[in-house]
Design a protein around this motif. Structure first.
Motif, PDB file in Angstrom:
ATOM      1  N   SER A 192      67.272 126.132   8.976  1.00 48.10           N
ATOM      2  CA  SER A 192      68.626 125.696   9.357  1.00 48.10           C
ATOM      3  C   SER A 192      69.656 126.746   8.981  1.00 48.10           C
ATOM      4  CB  SER A 192      68.980 124.373   8.691  1.00 48.10           C
ATOM      5  OG  SER A 192      68.147 123.354   9.174  1.00 48.10           O
ATOM      6  N   GLN A 193      69.489 127.330   7.800  1.00 49.75           N
ATOM      7  CA  GLN A 193      70.405 128.378   7.349  1.00 49.75           C
ATOM      8  C   GLN A 193      70.348 129.582   8.294  1.00 49.75           C
ATOM      9  OE1 GLN A 193      69.144 130.596   3.852  1.00 49.75           O
ATOM     10  NE2 GLN A 193      71.239 130.504   3.048  1.00 49.75           N
ATOM     11  N   LYS A 196      69.306 129.766  11.387  1.00 47.24           N
ATOM     12  CA  LYS A 196      69.791 129.438  12.732  1.00 47.24           C
ATOM     13  C   LYS A 196      71.315 129.501  12.824  1.00 47.24           C
ATOM     14  CE  LYS A 196      66.022 126.823  14.720  1.00 47.24           C
ATOM     15  NZ  LYS A 196      65.610 125.594  15.393  1.00 47.24           N
ATOM     16  N   LYS A 197      72.000 129.298  11.715  1.00 41.54           N
ATOM     17  CA  LYS A 197      73.464 129.350  11.699  1.00 41.54           C
ATOM     18  C   LYS A 197      74.005 130.771  11.561  1.00 41.54           C
ATOM     19  CE  LYS A 197      73.824 124.768   9.701  1.00 41.54           C
ATOM     20  NZ  LYS A 197      74.088 124.005   8.460  1.00 41.54           N
ATOM     21  N   TRP A 198      73.131 131.705  11.208  1.00 41.38           N
ATOM     22  CA  TRP A 198      73.554 133.083  10.981  1.00 41.38           C
ATOM     23  C   TRP A 198      73.981 133.783  12.263  1.00 41.38           C
ATOM     24  CZ3 TRP A 198      69.396 135.815   7.508  1.00 41.38           C
ATOM     25  CH2 TRP A 198      69.462 135.284   6.212  1.00 41.38           C
TER      26      TRP A 198
END
Length: 115
Positions: free
Chosen positions: A71-72, A74-76
């Motif tokens: 999740s982290q 994918k937000k980058w």
């Protein structure tokens, strides 16, 4: 015949070719998941854009930890993902050996310091 390998939570990044389309995923069996991606047996984004080159992976102690990390990532921003890949795989080699079904060693496979 059943596969008796232990499950190992993992976050992975795929690319269609160097510096191209990226995909972040999570699995408990990276070799099996890569085999499915390579055979285009998983419908969706990776099949549509032929994103099958394993360019980065990291192992985690628990599936919850792997899902949080996915999740982290994918937000980058894309540039951050590229930097992550190039730290361990500057040539964007495919880390999955289709002939043997083995995952090639990458430094991210070593327990990382968490931030």
């Amino acid at each position: 015949m059943r596969d008796h390998r232990p499950k190992q939570p993992c976050v992975y990044l795929l690319a269609s070719r160097p510096n191209s389309v990226l995909y972040a995923g999570v699995t408990s069996d990276l070799a099996q998941r890569m085999s499915l991606h390579k055979q285009e047996l998983i419908d969706g984004f990776t099949k549509r854009y032929y994103v099958t080159r394993l360019v980065y992976y990291e192992m985690h102690e628990t599936m919850d930890a792997a899902i949080r990390r996915e999740s982290q990532i994918k937000k980058w921003k894309r540039a951050w993902k590229v930097r992550l890949i190039e730290q361990i795989n500057p040539e964007w080699r495919d880390l999955f050996d289709e002939a043997t079904g083995e995952i090639l060693f990458a430094p991210a496979d070593v327990e990382r310091e968490r931030s």
